[in-house]
Enzyme design. Structure first.
Site: not given
Length: 713
Positions: A292, A445
């Site tokens: 990214d 997460d």
């Protein structure tokens, strides 16, 4: 004298004991040894013996003189070192204050932390909203300074409070005997007793109760870890493989490996090299480099690295998103939408600075075989730079306890823990069943772990499988990381609470998720740490009618710090700095918790933790024989275009203004508040409270001036 200097002789002199009784009963009995007849005979008959005695006496006197001189030299050296250290600290403080760069300046100079990662930045938080917490701290500081001056004046007027205040006697003194100051101080004491002390004591008692509950939870976790070690409990493999570490199972399912990264120029080579050297059949392994980066130079370098490993025969592809939104979760979600993912059964995730050992998959994948309920296998982190500076040492203590105690105990006894976002292997079916990656929080997460747990999936934590990574070496990087780690869970709690209540899991699992996992360890811990030790304790110095017992201030925190440091026994000398630093970090954690709980703007900040690339030196030495020379890390030569781009980038860097260590206003304000309270406690002769406030104030001062961790020139 002879007996004194010859006490090591094999045969001592035997004399007649003489007991001297002192008239004063305060003195003990003194037993002296009188010279024997043999001594008199020797002294009168042998002059040579006397000369030997004189020579030995002179020798021992010279030895004693040299010892004293050596001790004096060492003492002078210590004093000189302390003086130089004090001068160096004063010089660093002077330079830091003269630089004039504060955390406020860096937040609003047009290059805020939210710009460091993906393009879709959430709505910015107004400066007025962000400074509200700082304004509250300043109000407490100003009040403490006023009260300290008032208390010092009262002290010299004879209003001494040692231990329990004797305000009853002072208030009952005749009115005519009081001057204007005494009358004013008497009214202040009445206000303290009737209006300030009861609510302050009530709040202190509430925080003490929360402190005890959290300490009990920490103690239970430690006992669970001790039981696991005592019984040698380990996760079991439900297959025909007796030893998963040998990797001789013949079980090689299709595995997808993902490396999400963003502008990770310092560490991309080491992560790609480590993953490409995983010991797994090439046809059954595919590596995705999910870049990214918005820096063209970094993109070119990563593409070139991927191309080289493709030529070497690795199944590795490079992906770069055109629309970069959703942070890391958006990056992973985009990669999972690829059509070829359906051919793979498991996905292993490694952040850019993580370097798995070649046998990582062979030691983790077997736990999925013949155990369809297992959705996640998580490995432990290890750190290549844990001894780099004081900050990394203190982080190592915290994370060693997190993995050794929290993750291992929860994994063994309830098959659930928070996914650490990296160094783990997921069953792709579990990800899909849980709804996949969502961009709704900054802790994607933990989000996927909670949703998978609600759908009945079990987790396995492997404490003996380690994956190397890098710790933040600067306080600013660590502070931003902790802000995200403590604001994200509160966002997630707001979003997941209805789903937890409606879920079909057992009542015990609901209690564990709501109270233990979220409230106690993510909300209550930073709340009482900041409130009790940074606000209530200093205020009790100025309102002595509300008291905090010594066991709350000293004994229980010391015991908890000792338990925390047990998984990292080599860090035992740092137990006191660890205790002080954890209380110092409570400011950042409390602020993050509040912003996440009430959905303030800073709750959505996502900053990529700055890497130094220190883990790129020597940590993959075992791979040298497997990797050709032209593909070794640190010796790959980019093409001409990349070299030009790097040269241009270096010129731009040199033209930019230098970075400066920041001055953190909240920490400095709390340092002055605690030091002011320590001066007040000195007047009332409160020993433990004084030392705690003094050292805690100094630790806040050092952190506020950014004198911990890596120093930026």
């Amino acid at each position: 004298m002879a007996s004194m200097f010859h006490w090591w002789a094999k045969k001592g002199h035997k004399g007649t004991p003489v007991v001297v009784k002192m008239e004063s009963p305060n003195w003990a009995l003194v037993e002296l040894e009188s010279p024997s007849d043999e001594d008199f005979l020797l002294s009168s008959s042998s002059s040579s013996y006397v000369s030997r005695l004189e020579k030995g006496r002179n020798k021992n006197v010279r030895q004693l003189t040299w010892i004293l001189l050596l001790k004096a030299h060492r003492a002078a050296g210590c004093l000189t070192s302390l003086a130089f250290a004090a001068l160096g600290l004063a010089s660093a403080i002077r330079r830091r204050v003269a630089s004039g760069r504060t955390d406020h300046d860096d937040d609003y100079d047009g290059h805020g932390p939210a710009d460091d990662y993906l393009g879709a930045t959430p709505e910015a938080e107004s400066p007025a909203l962000k400074s509200r917490f700082y304004s509250c701290i300043k109000a407490f500081l100003c009040l403490s300074l006023v009260l300290l001056g008032f208390e010092v004046a009262a002290y010299f007027k004879g209003w001494h409070f040692r231990g329990t205040p004797q305000w009853q006697y002072l208030l009952t003194a005749p009115l005519g005997m009081k001057d204007a100051f005494n009358s004013l101080y008497s009214k202040w004491v009445m206000i303290r007793v009737e209006y300030l002390a009861p609510p302050l004591q009530f709040l202190a008692n509430v925080c003490i109760l929360l402190f005890l509950i959290q300490s009990l939870d920490r103690l239970v976790l430690c006992l669970g870890c001790f039981w696991i070690r005592l019984k040698k409990i380990k996760p079991s493999v439900k297959s025909d493989v007796s030893d998963p570490e040998s990797g001789q199972s013949g079980y090689f399912p299709m595995v997808l490996v993902q490396i999400p990264m963003c502008n990770e120029k310092e560490v991309y080579q080491q992560s790609v090299a480590a993953v490409c050297n995983l010991d797994w059949p090439k046809p059954n392994l595919l590596i995705q480099v999910l870049d990214d980066s918005d820096d063209p130079t970094t993109q070119l370098l990563i593409k070139e690295e991927v191309r080289k490993w493709q030529q070497e025969g690795s199944s590795i592809i490079y992906r770069h998103r055109v629309i970069r939104e959703g942070y890391k979760a958006g990056n992973l979600k985009s990669a999972m939408n690829c059509s070829y993912v359906k051919d793979y059964e498991f996905v292993a995730i490694f952040d850019a600075d993580f370097q798995p050992n070649p046998d990582f998959l062979k030691r983790t994948i077997p736990y999925f075989k013949d155990n369809e309920e297992v959705g996640l296998v998580q490995a432990r982190w290890s750190f290549v730079n844990k001894d780099e500076n004081l900050l990394t040492r203190l982080q190592n203590i915290n994370l060693a306890f997190h993995f050794e105690v929290e993750q291992q105990v929860n994994g063994i006894f309830i098959n659930f823990f928070g996914f650490n976002g990296t160094a783990g292997v997921w069953r792709i079916k579990a990800l899909e069943d849980s709804g996949g990656w969502l961009e709704r929080t900054t802790v994607e997460d933990m989000d996927i772990a909670v949703r998978a747990h609600l759908h009945g999936w079990k987790f396995v934590f492997l404490n003996d499988v380690e994956c190397q990574c890098e710790l933040p070496e600067s306080y600013e990087a660590y502070r931003k990381q902790q802000h995200r780690w403590h604001s994200g869970p509160m966002q997630l709690f707001r979003l997941c609470l209805p789903a937890i209540i409606r879920s079909k899991i057992s009542a015990w699992k609901k209690f564990n998720l709501i109270f233990l996992f979220f409230l106690l360890r993510k909300l209550i811990l930073p709340f009482y740490s900041f409130t009790l030790f940074c606000i209530i304790l200093p205020m009790t110095m100025f309102v002595p009618e509300a008291e905090l017992p010594a066991w709350v201030v000293c004994y229980i925190p010391a015991t908890m710090s000792f338990l925390n440091i047990l998984p990292a026994p080599k860090s035992f000398p740092f137990i006191v700095p660890y205790l002080l630093f954890e209380n110092t970090m409570s400011v950042t954690k409390f602020n993050a918790m509040i912003s996440g709980l009430f959905q303030l703007g800073s709750a959505y900040e996502w900053v990529v933790t700055k890497k130094s690339g220190r883990s790129s030196e020597g940590d993959l030495a075992g791979l040298v024989e497997k990797v050709p020379d032209k593909y070794q890390r640190g010796v790959s030569v980019p093409d001409l275009m990349e070299m030009k781009e790097e040269t241009r980038q270096q010129e731009e860097k040199t033209s930019r203004k230098k970075q400066h260590n920041r001055i953190y206003r909240k920490e400095l304000s709390l340092a002055l508040l605690l030091l002011t309270a320590s001066a007040r406690s000195l007047l009332s002769a409160q020993g433990i409270h004084f030392y705690f406030l003094l050292f805690q104030g100094i630790s806040f001062l050092l952190v506020g001036l950014d004198l911990i961790g890596e120093q930026v020139e």
